[in-house]
Design a protein around this motif. Structure first.
Motif, PDB file in Angstrom:
ATOM      1  N   PRO A 194     -56.648 -62.481  72.927  1.00 33.55           N
ATOM      2  CA  PRO A 194     -57.227 -61.907  74.140  1.00 33.55           C
ATOM      3  C   PRO A 194     -57.442 -60.400  74.018  1.00 33.55           C
ATOM      4  N   ALA A 198     -60.504 -64.775  82.641  1.00 29.05           N
ATOM      5  CA  ALA A 198     -59.285 -65.520  82.932  1.00 29.05           C
ATOM      6  C   ALA A 198     -59.635 -66.876  83.528  1.00 29.05           C
ATOM      7  N   ILE A 223     -57.229 -67.121  78.872  1.00 29.38           N
ATOM      8  CA  ILE A 223     -58.342 -66.176  78.756  1.00 29.38           C
ATOM      9  C   ILE A 223     -59.299 -66.691  77.678  1.00 29.38           C
TER      10      ILE A 223
END
Length: 483
Positions: A203, A211, A216
């Protein structure tokens, strides 16, 4: 039109030509898979939009308003259909050392500019994938009974919907596991299962990530079209179009998502329509192969973009279309001849308010029958020729007939000037002014009966790629050069 032929269209889902009956005659709803905007669209890609433009023009010709949506895929499309590889937008951004958003914006603008050069009409709505992330997350949450989580993200279980792969012609006994493909994605249950949401491995490393309940990451490519088509056209609409390559994986996956979301056997569209490949020397055109031809390739060679539209119209959309210098130049020549034949009519009259002559009404009827027969533009063009060359008929009526036919063909014939088809090749060594000066010298030499000097100038011009057209109102033209 009155007394028009009923429209019949080929449905890829049933592999049959079917009479077209709109769900709502007040607004025929059409969704077209748009481009993944990580590179310039090649000519094979652009054939899909000439096809879809022809379809929507025919629908309007038959009297139906059209609500048309084209999506822009600016995230989620990987370099492999097997849920492996890099996101195409992110990969292009790294290669060009710009942001993913800049890549998408640049190639979206170039794509739309190319559509304009081909006289492809704007859709009712452009739908951009990254504008619909919340919609995609909500959609994915609703189909939880058909999904499962794997280490790399959320996947769709294709065994949970009926007749998966019917659009592609898959048989139940043809779904044997592809071990190599299963092993390529950890935790994937079945070979045909596909990603709904892909988790970011690290991420913050991706430029485009959001999200979600599954971590994510970014949406899967197939999810986008289900979400956007349903949002703007409803759970079941009239026609879904795309290139024939979408018939094998992308569109079956859309159908599976649609069925899971609605809890029905509805596929999302009553008709699924696909144009065939543009092929070059026995191979389909593909951006992944590199060195592909674009509209700029044609323009640099001295070919007007509308010659490519003419090439597409000269073949049936479901047939493979061979791309070659000879075929492109033949299409250009055909377009030039149409414009030349129309020039005296345009000089003599304006289009009439009505078309009464029996020969013209007959040709309009035959034209209508051709396009109503699964968009047979190749046959329709012969009736355009007949209307233009019809003898002893009022010029205004002939122009009116051409204008009606051109509502479908989209060549802009009543506004297209012969001089506009004179496109300077990128390799040309002379300027237009230099050509004009040499032609003036040649004219003076011939008037003085110095034919040797005149021939020498002609040879100089020909060597520079200029065709001299004695007796033609235009006088000269560049000779397209495919090197």
């Amino acid at each position: 039109m009155t007394d028009s032929a009923p429209l019949v269209l080929f449905n890829s889902l049933t592999r049959a030509a079917e009479p077209f009956v709109p769900i709502d005659p007040a607004a025929v709803r059409v969704y077209s898979c748009g481009p993944t905007v990580y590179a310039r669209q090649h000519l094979g890609n652009m054939r899909a939009y000439v096809f879809t433009d022809t379809l929507t023009r025919v629908l309007r010709w038959k009297g139906w308003p059209v609500r048309h949506v084209i999506n822009i895929t600016d995230v989620g499309h990987l370099t492999s259909d097997a849920d492996a590889g890099d996101d195409k937008i992110e990969k292009a951004a790294a290669a060009e050392q710009v942001s993913a958003w800049d890549v998408a914006a640049r190639y979206t603008a170039l794509f739309k500019a190319d559509l304009a050069r081909l006289n492809v009409a704007e859709p009712t709505r452009w739908s951009v994938a990254t504008d619909h992330i919340d919609d995609m997350i909500a959609f994915a949450g609703r189909i939880g009974g058909s999904t499962y989580e794997a280490p790399s993200g959320l996947y769709f279980d294709t065994t949970t919907v009926p007749d998966y792969g019917k659009l592609a012609g898959h048989r139940e006994d043809a779904a044997a596991p592809d071990v190599a493909r299963i092993d390529s994605v950890e935790g994937k249950r079945h070979p045909a299962d596909f990603a709904i949401w892909r988790k970011s491995e690290e991420p913050g490393r991706r430029q485009m990530e959001w999200a979600s309940p599954w971590g994510i990451g970014a949406p899967g490519w197939h999810l986008e079209c289900s979400v956007m088509s349903m949002k703007y056209l409803g759970a079941q609409f009239d026609i879904h179009t795309g290139g024939i390559d979408h018939r094998e994986i992308h569109h079956p996956n859309e159908i599976a998502q649609n069925q899971a979301y609605t809890g029905t056997a509805g596929t999302g569209a009553n008709l699924w329509m696909h144009n065939n490949f543009l092929v070059e020397r026995g191979a389909k055109m593909s951006k992944s192969s590199g060195g592909f031809a674009t509209l700029d390739t044609l323009v640099d060679a001295g070919v007007h973009p509308l010659a490519y539209r003419m090439l597409c119209l000269s073949a049936h959309y479901r047939s493979e279309l061979e791309f070659s210098a000879e075929n492109v130049l033949a299409a250009l020549t055909r377009l030039k001849r149409l414009v030349i034949a129309l020039a005296p009519l345009r000089a003599a009259a304006t289009p009439s308010d009505s078309i009464r002559h029996p020969k013209l009404t007959e040709q309009l009827g035959l034209f209508d029958a051709a396009v109503a027969n699964d968009l047979n533009t190749a046959a329709a063009l012969t009736h355009l020729d007949a209307a233009i060359t019809a003898k002893r008929i009022d010029a205004g009526e002939r122009l009116a007939a051409v204008a009606r036919m051109d509502e479908v063909l989209g060549l802009g014939l009543l506004a297209l000037e012969r001089s506009a088809l004179r496109v300077r090749p990128a390799t040309a060594t002379l300027t237009d002014d230099e050509v004009e000066a040499l032609l003036a010298e040649r004219k003076a030499a011939r008037a003085a009966k110095d034919f040797a000097a005149g021939d020498a100038i002609r040879d100089t011009l020909m060597a520079a790629g200029v065709d001299i057209m004695d007796g033609d109102a235009l006088g000269w033209d560049w000779r397209p050069r495919f090197d």
